[in-house]
Design a protein around this motif. Structure first.
Motif, short mmCIF file in Angstrom:
data_model
loop_
_atom_site.label_atom_id
_atom_site.label_comp_id
_atom_site.label_asym_id
_atom_site.label_seq_id
_atom_site.Cartn_x
_atom_site.Cartn_y
_atom_site.Cartn_z
N ASP A 129 -17.16 -7.02 3.98
CA ASP A 129 -16.34 -6.58 2.86
C ASP A 129 -14.85 -6.81 3.09
N ASP A 130 -14.41 -6.76 4.36
CA ASP A 130 -12.97 -6.87 4.61
C ASP A 130 -12.44 -8.30 4.50
N TRP A 131 -13.28 -9.26 4.17
CA TRP A 131 -12.77 -10.58 3.80
C TRP A 131 -12.09 -10.54 2.44
N PHE A 132 -12.38 -9.47 1.68
CA PHE A 132 -11.89 -9.38 0.30
C PHE A 132 -10.92 -8.20 0.16
N ASP A 133 -9.81 -8.44 -0.51
CA ASP A 133 -8.92 -7.36 -0.89
C ASP A 133 -9.56 -6.63 -2.07
N HIS A 134 -9.73 -5.32 -1.96
CA HIS A 134 -10.37 -4.57 -3.03
C HIS A 134 -9.89 -3.12 -3.00
N ALA B 101 -15.97 -9.11 -13.02
CA ALA B 101 -15.88 -9.73 -11.69
C ALA B 101 -15.25 -8.85 -10.63
N GLY B 102 -14.42 -7.87 -11.02
CA GLY B 102 -13.81 -6.98 -10.04
C GLY B 102 -12.96 -7.73 -9.03
N SER B 103 -13.25 -7.53 -7.75
CA SER B 103 -12.50 -8.22 -6.68
C SER B 103 -12.92 -9.68 -6.53
N GLY B 104 -13.96 -10.08 -7.23
CA GLY B 104 -14.40 -11.47 -7.19
C GLY B 104 -15.37 -11.81 -6.08
N SER B 105 -15.89 -10.81 -5.37
CA SER B 105 -16.70 -11.10 -4.19
C SER B 105 -17.96 -11.90 -4.52
N ILE B 106 -18.61 -11.61 -5.64
CA ILE B 106 -19.82 -12.35 -6.01
C ILE B 106 -19.46 -13.80 -6.36
N GLY B 107 -18.45 -13.97 -7.22
CA GLY B 107 -18.06 -15.32 -7.62
C GLY B 107 -17.57 -16.15 -6.45
N SER C 222 -11.31 -7.57 -17.15
CA SER C 222 -10.37 -7.03 -18.13
C SER C 222 -9.21 -6.28 -17.50
N ASP C 223 -9.37 -5.80 -16.28
CA ASP C 223 -8.31 -5.02 -15.65
C ASP C 223 -7.32 -5.94 -14.93
N PRO C 224 -6.02 -5.89 -15.28
CA PRO C 224 -5.05 -6.81 -14.68
C PRO C 224 -4.93 -6.69 -13.16
N ALA C 225 -5.01 -5.47 -12.63
CA ALA C 225 -4.89 -5.30 -11.19
C ALA C 225 -6.07 -5.93 -10.47
N ARG C 226 -7.27 -5.70 -10.99
CA ARG C 226 -8.45 -6.30 -10.37
C ARG C 226 -8.42 -7.82 -10.52
N ALA C 227 -7.94 -8.29 -11.67
CA ALA C 227 -7.85 -9.73 -11.87
C ALA C 227 -6.90 -10.37 -10.86
N ALA C 228 -5.79 -9.69 -10.55
CA ALA C 228 -4.84 -10.21 -9.57
C ALA C 228 -5.47 -10.26 -8.18
N ARG C 229 -6.23 -9.23 -7.82
CA ARG C 229 -6.92 -9.23 -6.52
C ARG C 229 -7.92 -10.37 -6.46
N LEU C 230 -8.64 -10.57 -7.56
CA LEU C 230 -9.65 -11.62 -7.62
C LEU C 230 -9.05 -12.99 -7.34
N THR C 231 -7.98 -13.33 -8.06
CA THR C 231 -7.38 -14.65 -7.87
C THR C 231 -6.76 -14.78 -6.50
N GLY C 232 -6.19 -13.68 -5.97
CA GLY C 232 -5.64 -13.71 -4.62
C GLY C 232 -6.72 -13.95 -3.57
N ASN C 233 -7.86 -13.28 -3.72
CA ASN C 233 -8.97 -13.48 -2.79
C ASN C 233 -9.48 -14.92 -2.83
N ALA C 234 -9.63 -15.45 -4.03
CA ALA C 234 -10.15 -16.81 -4.17
C ALA C 234 -9.18 -17.82 -3.55
#
Length: 400
Positions: A223-228, A258-264, A281-293
């Motif tokens: 899990d710690d590979w992903f910012d969440h 998608a949340g933190s994007g871990s599945i995608g 839909s949540d801007p904060a989660r969307a920012a984490r998602l793109t950062g993780n990717a």
């Protein structure tokens, strides 16, 4: 008889016209216009055709080229135009009969010949217009990589990035102007890099070494590979979910909620030609998602759609698989069943009793597989240990 192609793409090496074939020379002699970067035009030397310097940014040159459609045009590119080169972009909207290509020696082939590395066992990346993070999924001791870099300054940036990732012991072979009179080769390590005169064009040969963290190949990364923010599909459930989604070569995923994007992101890590549309839909989660990717080197294959399903699904690429991790509802499932093609796989995870009941009804009606996943982790219980149970997950997977 079909007309000859109006566009000829010629791969030019650092040895300039000395490396051209007879066919390449004939195409240049017959050309009315020669387009190419100023460096390539300088290497080529005098020609009878009108020369046009390709503009920056690269995309600005495409309309100018298309305005010459039907005239005799030669476009100069580096080495092999179809191996991390401009070739595929140049001919993307042209039928095969309108163009021909005459590749030269690729930088990768020349670099492998200098280093004695088998190309089939060496990772080859073009990072002249891409972030260094594209290297992240393949960083592991003893891995060999050939990297095309933007310019000399990028060599120092690469060395520092490797140090930051814990791979400062990596051996760097700096290969400049391969195949030409200015060819030069120097060797250092990432940690000891102190060169300030690396010149373009440059290729770096990397022999990865160090104690940096290695991204596993199997689904279910830690899990710690992903910012969440704590809301993440946990590692064991993620591994089971990826198994149910069953990514195949070239497949596209809709990751809904998608949340933190871990599945995608795990989907993207399963293959270099996989893609994802992530709906969040949540801007904060969307920012984490793109950062993780981006940090894990797969951001270029993920498209973020900020919104809610089913409204946000309009106009997306046809999916081979759909994952519903949030926003599960009767209306969403009904819409998805109408939208996704036959043969597409649908996987939904539920935690609440209401969502469980919904998936149970759809399983009874549409078939597929329904699992209840219960996990418990050993944790401290006073001075001893006990099992700490997580909320059970109900997972429904079905092929449309």
């Amino acid at each position: 008889m079909a007309e000859a192609p109006w566009l000829t793409i010629i791969g030019l090496g650092e040895d300039g016209p000395d490396g051209l074939t007879g066919a390449s020379r004939a195409a240049l002699d017959a050309a009315e216009f020669v387009m190419g970067p100023p460096r390539h035009l300088d290497l080529l030397g005098p020609v009878s055709a009108e020369t046009i310097a390709w503009p920056v940014p690269f995309a600005d040159g495409i309309p100018r080229l298309m305005n010459l459609r039907g005239r005799r045009v030669v476009v100069l590119a580096s080495g092999d135009p179809f191996w991390f080169g401009a070739g595929s972009v140049l001919v993307r909207d042209l039928p095969p009969g309108e163009w021909t290509a005459m590749p030269g020696r690729s930088t990768f082939s020349l670099a492998a010949a200098r280093l004695g590395w088998p190309l089939e066992a060496t990772h080859c990346l073009g990072l002249h217009a891409a972030p260094l993070t594209r290297l992240r999924p393949i960083l592991a001791p003893a891995v060999r990589v050939l990297v095309l870099l933007r310019d000399g300054a990028a060599a120092g940036e690469l060395a520092q990035w490797l140090v930051d990732q814990g791979f400062g012991k990596t051996r760097l072979h700096l290969l400049e102007s391969l195949g030409g009179p200015r060819e030069r080769r120097r060797v250092t390590t990432a940690a000891d890099f102190a060169l300030d005169d690396v010149t373009h064009p440059v290729c770096a040969g990397l022999e990865i070494a160090g104690q940096g963290r290695v991204l596993p190949l199997a689904a279910g990364r830690a899990d710690d590979w992903f910012d969440h923010n704590g809301q993440i599909t946990k590692r064991p459930v993620r591994a089971l979910t990826l198994s149910a989604l069953a990514p195949t070569p070239g497949a596209h995923l809709w990751d809904i909620g998608a949340g933190s994007g871990s599945i995608g992101i795990e989907w993207l890590l399963a293959g270099r030609d996989l893609t994802v549309s992530a709906i969040e839909s949540d801007p904060a989660r969307a920012a984490r998602l793109t950062g993780n990717a981006a940090r894990l080197g797969v951001g270029h294959r993920l498209t973020l759609i900020e919104g809610r399903a089913p409204e946000a699904l309009s106009g997306l690429p046809v999916p081979a698989a759909v994952f519903v991790g949030g926003g599960l509802s009767q209306a969403l499932l009904e819409t998805l069943w109408l939208l996704i093609p036959l043969g597409a796989r649908l996987v939904a995870n539920a935690v609440t009793l209401e969502s469980e009941a919904l998936l149970s009804l759809w399983h009874a009606d549409r078939g597929g597989e329904l699992y209840r996943i219960e996990l418990a982790e050993a944790s401290a219980l006073g001075r001893k240990r006990g099992w700490k149970s997580a909320y059970p997950i109900v997972q429904w997977s079905v092929v449309r």
